[in-house]
Motif scaffolding. Structure first.
Motif, PDB file in Angstrom:
ATOM      1  N   PHE A  86       0.828  -1.198   0.000  1.00 29.65           N
ATOM      2  CA  PHE A  86       0.000   0.000   0.000  1.00 29.65           C
ATOM      3  C   PHE A  86       0.867   1.255   0.000  1.00 29.65           C
ATOM      4  N   ARG A  87       1.919   1.239   0.813  1.00 35.08           N
ATOM      5  CA  ARG A  87       2.823   2.398   0.871  1.00 35.08           C
ATOM      6  C   ARG A  87       3.442   2.665  -0.500  1.00 35.08           C
ATOM      7  N   ARG A  88       3.946   1.624  -1.127  1.00 39.84           N
ATOM      8  CA  ARG A  88       4.552   1.758  -2.459  1.00 39.84           C
ATOM      9  C   ARG A  88       3.526   2.314  -3.455  1.00 39.84           C
ATOM     10  N   GLY A 148       0.760   4.037  -2.851  1.00 42.99           N
ATOM     11  CA  GLY A 148       0.414   5.423  -2.543  1.00 42.99           C
ATOM     12  C   GLY A 148       1.470   6.405  -2.999  1.00 42.99           C
ATOM     13  N   GLY A 171       0.400   2.529  -9.299  1.00 43.14           N
ATOM     14  CA  GLY A 171       0.066   2.909  -7.932  1.00 43.14           C
ATOM     15  C   GLY A 171      -1.260   2.335  -7.470  1.00 43.14           C
ATOM     16  N   SER A 224      -1.364  -0.487  -4.575  1.00 39.58           N
ATOM     17  CA  SER A 224      -2.024  -0.156  -3.307  1.00 39.58           C
ATOM     18  C   SER A 224      -3.233  -1.048  -3.072  1.00 39.58           C
ATOM     19  N   SER A 277      -4.302  -3.369   0.050  1.00 38.05           N
ATOM     20  CA  SER A 277      -5.523  -3.079   0.794  1.00 38.05           C
ATOM     21  C   SER A 277      -6.444  -4.289   0.869  1.00 38.05           C
ATOM     22  N   PHE A 323      -1.826  11.764  -0.684  1.00 36.69           N
ATOM     23  CA  PHE A 323      -1.536  10.361  -1.008  1.00 36.69           C
ATOM     24  C   PHE A 323      -0.233   9.907  -0.360  1.00 36.69           C
ATOM     25  N   ALA A 375       0.147   7.047   2.459  1.00 45.61           N
ATOM     26  CA  ALA A 375       1.038   5.916   2.163  1.00 45.61           C
ATOM     27  C   ALA A 375       2.091   5.739   3.247  1.00 45.61           C
TER      28      ALA A 375
END
Length: 155
Positions: free
Chosen positions: A32-34, A36, A71, A75, A79, A133, A137
């Motif tokens: 998710f971080r990547r 975002g 993205g 993400s 999620s 975003f 993230a």
């Protein structure tokens, strides 16, 4: 070929590849971080397309679409796992319903909010969704760890 595409235009193989190996909340939060950060980068790329020659702007925008797609897929892969793993087993259906409602609300309101608050103000305002975003993230992994810890304590 149209039967192999989703409503959003992303081939299922790309989604499967992005989700491969994401089985824990830690892996999901990283994904998710990547994702975002990719979406934030796409917002900045869109801003960079302004005031360019039409050909240059088109190339920059095509690049932004590719980064945005990566993205979103990355993400979402994270999620999906988070929405299942962090929900209590007895309430997964309820949590999934709320999760899907949140996605539907963002899809319904997002275009209008961008049109009203970002587009009229030029390129500088693309930094606002980019910052939102990126903030989401970067804070999600710590939030996911906290939620996983709370879930373990509740069991």
């Amino acid at each position: 070929m149209s039967d192999r595409r989703t409503l959003r235009g992303v081939r299922p193989e790309l989604r499967v590849r992005a989700a491969r190996g994401i089985t824990t909340t830690v892996q999901a939060a990283r994904s998710f971080r990547r994702g975002g950060l990719f979406v934030a980068a796409a917002c900045l790329a869109i801003a960079c397309a302004a005031d360019r020659a039409p050909g240059t702007a088109a190339v920059v925008l095509m690049g932004a679409v590719v980064v945005l797609t990566l993205g979103e897929v990355t993400s979402q892969a994270g999620s999906w796992t988070l929405s299942c793993e962090l929900a209590p087993e007895h309430a997964r259906g309820t949590y999934q319903g709320i999760y899907q409602t949140g996605i539907s609300v963002s899809q319904a309101l997002g275009p209008g909010l961008l049109t009203a608050f970002v587009l009229p103000h030029g390129t500088a305002d693309w930094s606002i969704p980019a910052a939102l975003f990126a903030s989401a993230a970067l804070t999600l992994p710590a939030t996911a760890r906290w939620a996983a810890r709370r879930r373990r304590e509740a069991q």
